[in-house]
Design a protein around this motif. Structure first.
Motif, PDB file in Angstrom:
ATOM      1  N   ASP A  27       0.852  -1.177   0.000  1.00  0.00           N
ATOM      2  CA  ASP A  27       0.000   0.000   0.000  1.00  0.00           C
ATOM      3  C   ASP A  27       0.897   1.239   0.000  1.00  0.00           C
ATOM      4  N   ASP A  29       0.423   4.156   1.258  1.00  0.00           N
ATOM      5  CA  ASP A  29       0.485   4.828   2.562  1.00  0.00           C
ATOM      6  C   ASP A  29       1.501   4.152   3.480  1.00  0.00           C
ATOM      7  N   SER A  32       4.960   4.841   2.195  1.00  0.00           N
ATOM      8  CA  SER A  32       5.409   6.212   2.484  1.00  0.00           C
ATOM      9  C   SER A  32       5.843   6.338   3.949  1.00  0.00           C
ATOM     10  N   ILE A  33       5.186   5.607   4.856  1.00  0.00           N
ATOM     11  CA  ILE A  33       5.611   5.594   6.268  1.00  0.00           C
ATOM     12  C   ILE A  33       6.990   4.951   6.370  1.00  0.00           C
ATOM     13  N   SER A  38       6.570  11.550   1.459  1.00  0.00           N
ATOM     14  CA  SER A  38       5.150  11.752   1.165  1.00  0.00           C
ATOM     15  C   SER A  38       4.689  10.698   0.152  1.00  0.00           C
ATOM     16  N   PRO A  39       3.394  10.345   0.182  1.00  0.00           N
ATOM     17  CA  PRO A  39       2.884   9.394  -0.816  1.00  0.00           C
ATOM     18  C   PRO A  39       3.134   9.865  -2.254  1.00  0.00           C
ATOM     19  N   LYS A  68      -2.965   3.842  -4.976  1.00  0.00           N
ATOM     20  CA  LYS A  68      -2.618   3.502  -3.596  1.00  0.00           C
ATOM     21  C   LYS A  68      -2.132   2.066  -3.408  1.00  0.00           C
ATOM     22  N   GLU A  69      -2.701   1.123  -4.153  1.00  0.00           N
ATOM     23  CA  GLU A  69      -2.376  -0.291  -3.923  1.00  0.00           C
ATOM     24  C   GLU A  69      -1.675  -0.887  -5.140  1.00  0.00           C
ATOM     25  N   LYS A 104       4.529   5.806  13.506  1.00  0.00           N
ATOM     26  CA  LYS A 104       3.503   6.526  12.758  1.00  0.00           C
ATOM     27  C   LYS A 104       2.097   5.949  12.944  1.00  0.00           C
ATOM     28  N   THR A 105       1.984   4.851  13.675  1.00  0.00           N
ATOM     29  CA  THR A 105       0.680   4.225  13.884  1.00  0.00           C
ATOM     30  C   THR A 105       0.032   4.802  15.132  1.00  0.00           C
TER      31      THR A 105
END
Length: 160
Positions: A27, A29, A32-33, A38-39, A68-69, A104-105
């Motif tokens: 994914d 997102d 990016s983490i 950034s995405p 995104k995926e 980041k979670t």
């Protein structure tokens, strides 16, 4: 396959290596983490791999014109991308991924990502020397095992 991957821009190779650590499907997102970018920047780095047919989109363009995926075209592509990481460095990479995901979670999202986080942290556990950090990873593993146990318990038939 390695030759084809090594022809990609270095920034794309770096993103693809990290994506390979995440899994066959990944994914934007989460990536990016993991990359701490950034995405939008991660997606730009993925474009060369998309254009070369090494990864495939699993979703449509979103409102920000990002896909995104994604998934690797084949297991061999993922394995080759993972092989680009120096063997001695793999534990460091997994540990960094685990730390980034944990950091980041949000606390309310921890349950959703717990297996992914502990998997990466456990890959790098040998590198951790500080006891407090080892204790924190043990606590996260306990949470993951309790979640797994609860999931299994709800699916088992009840015998009387």
């Amino acid at each position: 396959m390695l030759v084809k991957l090594k022809k990609l821009p270095e920034s794309t190779q770096q993103i693809i290596r990290l994506a390979a650590c995440i899994g066959a499907e990944f994914d934007l997102d989460v990536l990016s983490i993991v990359c701490n970018k950034s995405p939008q920047l991660v997606f730009l780095d993925l474009l060369a791999a998309l254009q070369n047919g090494l990864i495939q989109p699993l979703s449509e363009l979103d409102e920000n014109l990002l896909i995104k995926e994604h998934k690797f075209l084949h297991d061999r592509v993922q394995q080759a991308a993972y092989a680009l990481i120096d063997e001695a460095h793999k534990q460091v990479v997994h540990l960094q991924i685990g730390h980034n995901l944990l950091e980041k979670t949000l606390p309310e999202q921890l349950s959703e990502r717990i297996f992914e986080i502990v998997d990466h942290l456990n890959h790098g556990i040998e590198l951790i020397t500080e006891q407090s950090e080892r204790n924190e990873i043990a606590r996260l593993n306990l949470i993951a095992s309790q979640k797994a146990k609860a999931a299994i318990a709800c699916c088992l038939p009840v015998h009387s």
